[in-house]
Design a protein around this motif. Structure first.
Motif, PDB file in Angstrom:
ATOM      1  N   LEU A 172      33.467  -8.284 -29.583  1.00 23.48           N
ATOM      2  CA  LEU A 172      34.413  -9.168 -28.908  1.00 23.48           C
ATOM      3  C   LEU A 172      34.227 -10.597 -29.376  1.00 23.48           C
ATOM      4  O   LEU A 172      33.187 -10.967 -29.914  1.00 23.48           O
ATOM      5  CB  LEU A 172      34.283  -9.069 -27.384  1.00 23.48           C
ATOM      6  N   ILE A 173      35.275 -11.374 -29.174  1.00 27.73           N
ATOM      7  CA  ILE A 173      35.263 -12.777 -29.562  1.00 27.73           C
ATOM      8  C   ILE A 173      35.990 -13.583 -28.495  1.00 27.73           C
ATOM      9  O   ILE A 173      36.986 -13.133 -27.935  1.00 27.73           O
ATOM     10  CB  ILE A 173      35.898 -12.970 -30.960  1.00 27.73           C
ATOM     11  N   PHE A 174      35.445 -14.750 -28.205  1.00 30.93           N
ATOM     12  CA  PHE A 174      36.087 -15.710 -27.310  1.00 30.93           C
ATOM     13  C   PHE A 174      36.565 -16.874 -28.162  1.00 30.93           C
ATOM     14  O   PHE A 174      35.796 -17.389 -28.978  1.00 30.93           O
ATOM     15  CB  PHE A 174      35.100 -16.247 -26.267  1.00 30.93           C
ATOM     16  N   LEU A 191      34.413 -19.724 -29.562  1.00 27.42           N
ATOM     17  CA  LEU A 191      33.538 -20.193 -28.492  1.00 27.42           C
ATOM     18  C   LEU A 191      32.286 -19.326 -28.411  1.00 27.42           C
ATOM     19  O   LEU A 191      31.190 -19.817 -28.148  1.00 27.42           O
ATOM     20  CB  LEU A 191      34.268 -20.166 -27.154  1.00 27.42           C
ATOM     21  N   ALA A 192      32.458 -18.041 -28.637  1.00 27.40           N
ATOM     22  CA  ALA A 192      31.340 -17.096 -28.626  1.00 27.40           C
ATOM     23  C   ALA A 192      31.815 -15.774 -29.210  1.00 27.40           C
ATOM     24  O   ALA A 192      33.013 -15.480 -29.237  1.00 27.40           O
ATOM     25  CB  ALA A 192      30.832 -16.890 -27.202  1.00 27.40           C
ATOM     26  N   SER A 193      30.868 -14.990 -29.667  1.00 27.49           N
ATOM     27  CA  SER A 193      31.165 -13.628 -30.114  1.00 27.49           C
ATOM     28  C   SER A 193      29.977 -12.755 -29.731  1.00 27.49           C
ATOM     29  O   SER A 193      28.884 -13.253 -29.477  1.00 27.49           O
ATOM     30  CB  SER A 193      31.440 -13.584 -31.628  1.00 27.49           C
ATOM     31  N   ALA A 194      30.222 -11.464 -29.679  1.00 30.42           N
ATOM     32  CA  ALA A 194      29.156 -10.560 -29.233  1.00 30.42           C
ATOM     33  C   ALA A 194      29.410  -9.143 -29.735  1.00 30.42           C
ATOM     34  O   ALA A 194      30.543  -8.759 -30.027  1.00 30.42           O
ATOM     35  CB  ALA A 194      29.060 -10.570 -27.710  1.00 30.42           C
ATOM     36  N   ILE A 195      28.332  -8.408 -29.802  1.00 33.32           N
ATOM     37  CA  ILE A 195      28.358  -6.987 -30.137  1.00 33.32           C
ATOM     38  C   ILE A 195      27.474  -6.274 -29.121  1.00 33.32           C
ATOM     39  O   ILE A 195      26.394  -6.763 -28.775  1.00 33.32           O
ATOM     40  CB  ILE A 195      27.817  -6.726 -31.561  1.00 33.32           C
ATOM     41  N   ALA A 246      32.906  -4.834 -34.317  1.00 27.39           N
ATOM     42  CA  ALA A 246      32.560  -3.490 -33.856  1.00 27.39           C
ATOM     43  C   ALA A 246      32.175  -2.565 -35.003  1.00 27.39           C
ATOM     44  O   ALA A 246      31.531  -1.539 -34.772  1.00 27.39           O
ATOM     45  CB  ALA A 246      33.721  -2.891 -33.073  1.00 27.39           C
ATOM     46  N   LYS A 247      32.550  -2.906 -36.209  1.00 30.76           N
ATOM     47  CA  LYS A 247      32.277  -2.043 -37.357  1.00 30.76           C
ATOM     48  C   LYS A 247      31.094  -2.506 -38.206  1.00 30.76           C
ATOM     49  O   LYS A 247      30.755  -1.858 -39.199  1.00 30.76           O
ATOM     50  CB  LYS A 247      33.524  -1.960 -38.261  1.00 30.76           C
ATOM     51  N   LEU A 248      30.450  -3.607 -37.849  1.00 31.49           N
ATOM     52  CA  LEU A 248      29.327  -4.106 -38.652  1.00 31.49           C
ATOM     53  C   LEU A 248      28.174  -3.110 -38.672  1.00 31.49           C
ATOM     54  O   LEU A 248      27.730  -2.653 -37.621  1.00 31.49           O
ATOM     55  CB  LEU A 248      28.825  -5.443 -38.111  1.00 31.49           C
ATOM     56  N   ASP A 249      27.673  -2.798 -39.842  1.00 34.56           N
ATOM     57  CA  ASP A 249      26.580  -1.834 -39.977  1.00 34.56           C
ATOM     58  C   ASP A 249      25.220  -2.421 -39.608  1.00 34.56           C
ATOM     59  O   ASP A 249      24.311  -1.695 -39.219  1.00 34.56           O
ATOM     60  CB  ASP A 249      26.507  -1.303 -41.411  1.00 34.56           C
ATOM     61  N   ASP A 250      25.066  -3.727 -39.744  1.00 35.06           N
ATOM     62  CA  ASP A 250      23.767  -4.366 -39.519  1.00 35.06           C
ATOM     63  C   ASP A 250      23.242  -4.211 -38.101  1.00 35.06           C
ATOM     64  O   ASP A 250      22.062  -4.393 -37.844  1.00 35.06           O
ATOM     65  CB  ASP A 250      23.853  -5.869 -39.821  1.00 35.06           C
TER      66      ASP A 250
END
Length: 148
Positions: free
Chosen positions: A11-13, A21-25, A114-118
């Protein structure tokens, strides 16, 4: 969802100008429908909005079914309904929360997160304040250029 059952939510704000403003996994284990995954991402985002003191938000999703249920304030008696109930509870803690449908093309950055492998090896949450992981910078730049 990976073959191990690990689901990664992104998600991203952003502010009204498209600035991050912010992002998260969030990585969690489970087997469920894409509607439930999207609703879980919405609940995660609403919880973060509260924790980050974002009093007014527009929660966007490319899942039209979900937006329709949110707007109608309906919670079906199902696993999806339970997640929607969590969303409603979090949204009531904000000064204002509205629900908006966006095409999948308007959701590229969250989808890329959502698709980042790291970050897909353990059940965990990752946060960035006024930033995003470098791996999705190009996606953000393209997305912001489309906003202008």
């Amino acid at each position: 969802m990976s073959s191990s059952g690990l689901v990664q939510l992104g998600l991203i704000f952003r502010d009204e100008f498209g600035n991050v403003l912010a992002s998260a996994i969030k990585c969690i284990f489970g087997l469920w429908t894409s509607d439930i995954s999207e609703a879980l991402a919405m609940a995660f985002g609403l919880r973060l909005a509260m924790e980050l003191s974002f009093p007014h938000i527009i929660a966007k999703s490319y899942r039209q079914l979900l937006i329709g249920l949110f707007q109608a304030k309906e919670t079906p008696y199902s696993p999806l309904g339970y997640v929607l109930q969590d969303c409603f509870e979090w949204s009531h803690l904000l000064n204002r929360c509205s629900w908006s449908f966006t095409k999948r093309s308007g959701n590229y950055v969250a989808h890329a997160l959502a698709k980042l492998d790291d970050f897909s090896s353990a059940e965990q949450e990752y946060f960035w304040i006024e930033d995003i992981p470098n791996a999705v910078s190009a996606v953000l730049a393209l997305d912001v250029s489309l906003l202008q």
